[in-house]
Design a protein around this motif. Structure first.
Motif, PDB file in Angstrom:
ATOM      1  N   ALA A   2       0.835  -1.202   0.000  1.00 25.25           N
ATOM      2  CA  ALA A   2       0.000   0.000   0.000  1.00 25.25           C
ATOM      3  C   ALA A   2       0.868   1.250   0.000  1.00 25.25           C
ATOM      4  CB  ALA A   2      -0.908   0.003   1.219  1.00 25.25           C
ATOM      5  N   SER A   3       0.634   2.134  -0.958  1.00 21.54           N
ATOM      6  CA  SER A   3       1.363   3.399  -1.027  1.00 21.54           C
ATOM      7  C   SER A   3       0.443   4.544  -0.629  1.00 21.54           C
ATOM      8  CB  SER A   3       1.881   3.644  -2.446  1.00 21.54           C
ATOM      9  OG  SER A   3       0.803   3.894  -3.338  1.00 21.54           O
ATOM     10  N   THR A   4       1.045   5.669  -0.264  1.00 21.29           N
ATOM     11  CA  THR A   4       0.259   6.843   0.094  1.00 21.29           C
ATOM     12  C   THR A   4      -0.603   7.304  -1.074  1.00 21.29           C
ATOM     13  OG1 THR A   4       1.894   7.569   1.709  1.00 21.29           O
ATOM     14  CG2 THR A   4       0.391   9.240   0.868  1.00 21.29           C
ATOM     15  N   THR A   5      -0.038   7.311  -2.281  1.00 14.95           N
ATOM     16  CA  THR A   5      -0.780   7.752  -3.458  1.00 14.95           C
ATOM     17  C   THR A   5      -1.968   6.849  -3.741  1.00 14.95           C
ATOM     18  OG1 THR A   5       1.216   8.714  -4.439  1.00 14.95           O
ATOM     19  CG2 THR A   5      -0.611   8.226  -5.931  1.00 14.95           C
ATOM     20  N   ALA A   6      -1.734   5.547  -3.686  1.00 17.40           N
ATOM     21  CA  ALA A   6      -2.821   4.609  -3.947  1.00 17.40           C
ATOM     22  C   ALA A   6      -3.907   4.717  -2.888  1.00 17.40           C
ATOM     23  CB  ALA A   6      -2.286   3.182  -4.006  1.00 17.40           C
ATOM     24  N   LEU A   7      -3.500   4.881  -1.634  1.00 13.33           N
ATOM     25  CA  LEU A   7      -4.509   4.964  -0.577  1.00 13.33           C
ATOM     26  C   LEU A   7      -5.308   6.259  -0.686  1.00 13.33           C
ATOM     27  CD1 LEU A   7      -5.526   3.210   1.720  1.00 13.33           C
ATOM     28  CD2 LEU A   7      -4.317   4.710   3.268  1.00 13.33           C
ATOM     29  N   ALA A   8      -4.659   7.351  -1.059  1.00 12.25           N
ATOM     30  CA  ALA A   8      -5.381   8.604  -1.254  1.00 12.25           C
ATOM     31  C   ALA A   8      -6.436   8.437  -2.353  1.00 12.25           C
ATOM     32  CB  ALA A   8      -4.413   9.723  -1.609  1.00 12.25           C
ATOM     33  N   PHE A   9      -6.103   7.714  -3.407  1.00 15.99           N
ATOM     34  CA  PHE A   9      -7.065   7.444  -4.475  1.00 15.99           C
ATOM     35  C   PHE A   9      -8.232   6.622  -3.935  1.00 15.99           C
ATOM     36  CE2 PHE A   9      -8.795   4.775  -7.813  1.00 15.99           C
ATOM     37  CZ  PHE A   9      -8.976   5.649  -8.866  1.00 15.99           C
TER      38      PHE A   9
ATOM     39  N   GLY B 108      -2.627   9.413  12.560  1.00 15.79           N
ATOM     40  CA  GLY B 108      -3.115   8.113  12.130  1.00 15.79           C
ATOM     41  C   GLY B 108      -4.158   8.161  11.031  1.00 15.79           C
ATOM     42  N   ILE B 109      -4.737   9.326  10.757  1.00 12.26           N
ATOM     43  CA  ILE B 109      -5.861   9.401   9.834  1.00 12.26           C
ATOM     44  C   ILE B 109      -5.474   9.786   8.410  1.00 12.26           C
ATOM     45  CG2 ILE B 109      -6.406  11.826  10.322  1.00 12.26           C
ATOM     46  CD1 ILE B 109      -8.895   8.929   9.630  1.00 12.26           C
ATOM     47  N   SER B 110      -4.311  10.393   8.201  1.00 17.75           N
ATOM     48  CA  SER B 110      -3.923  10.811   6.853  1.00 17.75           C
ATOM     49  C   SER B 110      -3.692   9.593   5.967  1.00 17.75           C
ATOM     50  CB  SER B 110      -2.636  11.644   6.912  1.00 17.75           C
ATOM     51  OG  SER B 110      -1.543  10.822   7.279  1.00 17.75           O
ATOM     52  N   ALA B 111      -3.671   9.833   4.655  1.00 18.04           N
ATOM     53  CA  ALA B 111      -3.400   8.741   3.724  1.00 18.04           C
ATOM     54  C   ALA B 111      -2.029   8.138   3.985  1.00 18.04           C
ATOM     55  CB  ALA B 111      -3.495   9.242   2.283  1.00 18.04           C
ATOM     56  N   ALA B 112      -1.046   8.984   4.295  1.00 14.48           N
ATOM     57  CA  ALA B 112       0.301   8.480   4.573  1.00 14.48           C
ATOM     58  C   ALA B 112       0.307   7.616   5.824  1.00 14.48           C
ATOM     59  CB  ALA B 112       1.275   9.647   4.726  1.00 14.48           C
ATOM     60  N   ASP B 113      -0.386   8.078   6.867  1.00 15.53           N
ATOM     61  CA  ASP B 113      -0.418   7.311   8.115  1.00 15.53           C
ATOM     62  C   ASP B 113      -1.170   5.998   7.942  1.00 15.53           C
ATOM     63  OD1 ASP B 113       0.988   9.320   9.310  1.00 15.53           O
ATOM     64  OD2 ASP B 113      -0.634   9.995  10.629  1.00 15.53           O
ATOM     65  N   ARG B 114      -2.304   6.066   7.256  1.00 13.47           N
ATOM     66  CA  ARG B 114      -3.064   4.833   7.073  1.00 13.47           C
ATOM     67  C   ARG B 114      -2.326   3.847   6.165  1.00 13.47           C
ATOM     68  NH1 ARG B 114      -9.415   6.035   6.230  1.00 13.47           N
ATOM     69  NH2 ARG B 114      -8.805   8.041   5.332  1.00 13.47           N
ATOM     70  N   ALA B 115      -1.614   4.352   5.166  1.00 14.65           N
ATOM     71  CA  ALA B 115      -0.816   3.463   4.322  1.00 14.65           C
ATOM     72  C   ALA B 115       0.258   2.754   5.155  1.00 14.65           C
ATOM     73  CB  ALA B 115      -0.177   4.247   3.176  1.00 14.65           C
ATOM     74  N   GLU B 116       0.873   3.492   6.079  1.00 10.89           N
ATOM     75  CA  GLU B 116       1.882   2.883   6.958  1.00 10.89           C
ATOM     76  C   GLU B 116       1.263   1.786   7.820  1.00 10.89           C
ATOM     77  OE1 GLU B 116       5.372   1.927   8.774  1.00 10.89           O
ATOM     78  OE2 GLU B 116       5.135   3.277   7.070  1.00 10.89           O
ATOM     79  N   THR B 117       0.106   2.076   8.397  1.00 13.97           N
ATOM     80  CA  THR B 117      -0.569   1.074   9.220  1.00 13.97           C
ATOM     81  C   THR B 117      -0.959  -0.145   8.400  1.00 13.97           C
ATOM     82  OG1 THR B 117      -1.422   2.765  10.725  1.00 13.97           O
ATOM     83  CG2 THR B 117      -2.574   0.652  10.700  1.00 13.97           C
ATOM     84  N   ILE B 118      -1.467   0.089   7.210  1.00 11.51           N
ATOM     85  CA  ILE B 118      -1.870  -1.023   6.346  1.00 11.51           C
ATOM     86  C   ILE B 118      -0.671  -1.887   5.980  1.00 11.51           C
ATOM     87  CG2 ILE B 118      -2.728  -1.570   4.014  1.00 11.51           C
ATOM     88  CD1 ILE B 118      -4.614   0.902   4.402  1.00 11.51           C
ATOM     89  N   ARG B 119       0.471  -1.253   5.683  1.00 15.04           N
ATOM     90  CA  ARG B 119       1.673  -2.043   5.373  1.00 15.04           C
ATOM     91  C   ARG B 119       2.098  -2.870   6.579  1.00 15.04           C
ATOM     92  NH1 ARG B 119       3.123   2.780   2.665  1.00 15.04           N
ATOM     93  NH2 ARG B 119       4.455   3.443   4.400  1.00 15.04           N
ATOM     94  N   ARG B 120       1.957  -2.318   7.786  1.00 13.48           N
ATOM     95  CA  ARG B 120       2.293  -3.100   8.990  1.00 13.48           C
ATOM     96  C   ARG B 120       1.394  -4.327   9.098  1.00 13.48           C
ATOM     97  NH1 ARG B 120       4.974   0.207  12.974  1.00 13.48           N
ATOM     98  NH2 ARG B 120       6.151   1.748  11.757  1.00 13.48           N
ATOM     99  N   LEU B 121       0.103  -4.135   8.821  1.00 14.21           N
ATOM    100  CA  LEU B 121      -0.813  -5.275   8.872  1.00 14.21           C
ATOM    101  C   LEU B 121      -0.489  -6.309   7.801  1.00 14.21           C
ATOM    102  CD1 LEU B 121      -4.154  -3.377   9.555  1.00 14.21           C
ATOM    103  CD2 LEU B 121      -3.066  -5.033  11.100  1.00 14.21           C
ATOM    104  N   GLY B 122       0.099  -5.860   6.703  1.00 17.44           N
ATOM    105  CA  GLY B 122       0.457  -6.767   5.630  1.00 17.44           C
ATOM    106  C   GLY B 122       1.834  -7.369   5.736  1.00 17.44           C
TER     107      GLY B 122
END
Length: 200
Positions: free
Chosen positions: A38-45, A94-108
């Protein structure tokens, strides 16, 4: 509705790094990303074109390993939402696209441990059916199976697609192909995921 099949697009084309996939069922459609990539750009989309509620589908045993309790305590061994999380480090609110992308990568990430996640947070893990797509033909299970088939960790970010023509409602299945075509994204019906699964 016209959707791609595994005979037309190889798996690595369906789940290209940094690009969402439109996954559709008979009743709904979702934007899907491999959680590990998950990237910040993709998550923002994804956030822009979805309800904004982003889940991460994980096998139930992985949720147990990460100590992700069910959101409804009386419910344990079936599919369902778990308590929301944030990455323990590398994020701010934790709510920005960058933060959520980081959390999602941790889960993955296969190396993530319970202490690497704070609870509650802004990303919702979703425990899939114990038998995966064989037990429940739905978007979370199909998304995890796609990741597994490509050799990626069995974790997929997903968010329900909003109707391109009427932002007051969620997208109907017949709108998903048009949305995918407009944005150059692959689109796949969840039933097609059973084809390679059956031969594994």
């Amino acid at each position: 509705m016209t959707t791609a099949s595994f005979d037309v697009l190889p798996l690595d084309a369906l789940l290209a790094p940094g690009r969402p996939l439109v996954l559709s069922s008979e009743t709904d459609a979702a934007l899907v990303l491999p959680a590990a990539e998950a990237s910040t750009t993709a998550l923002a989309f994804v956030v822009r074109h979805s309800s904004g509620l982003v889940g991460v589908a994980l096998p139930g045993d992985r949720c147990d390993t990460l100590e992700l309790p069910p959101m409804r305590p009386s419910f344990r061994r079936g599919p369902g939402w778990c308590v929301a999380v944030d990455a323990a480090t590398g994020v701010s609110t934790g709510i920005s696209a960058a933060d959520r992308a980081e959390t999602i990568r941790r889960l993955g990430c296969r190396d993530t441990r319970p202490a690497d996640l704070h609870r509650p947070g802004h990303v919702l893990p979703y425990a899939t059916h114990p038998r995966g797509i064989r037990g429940r033909l739905a978007i979370p299970e199909a998304a995890v199976e796609l990741c597994r088939l490509t050799g990626l960790p069995a974790a997929a970010a997903f968010a329900a697609l909003v109707s391109p023509s009427d932002p007051r409602r969620m997208a109907a299945p017949d709108e998903s192909a048009a949305f995918a075509a407009a944005h150059g994204l692959p689109v796949l019906g969840i039933a097609a995921v059973l084809q390679p699964t059956a031969s594994c």
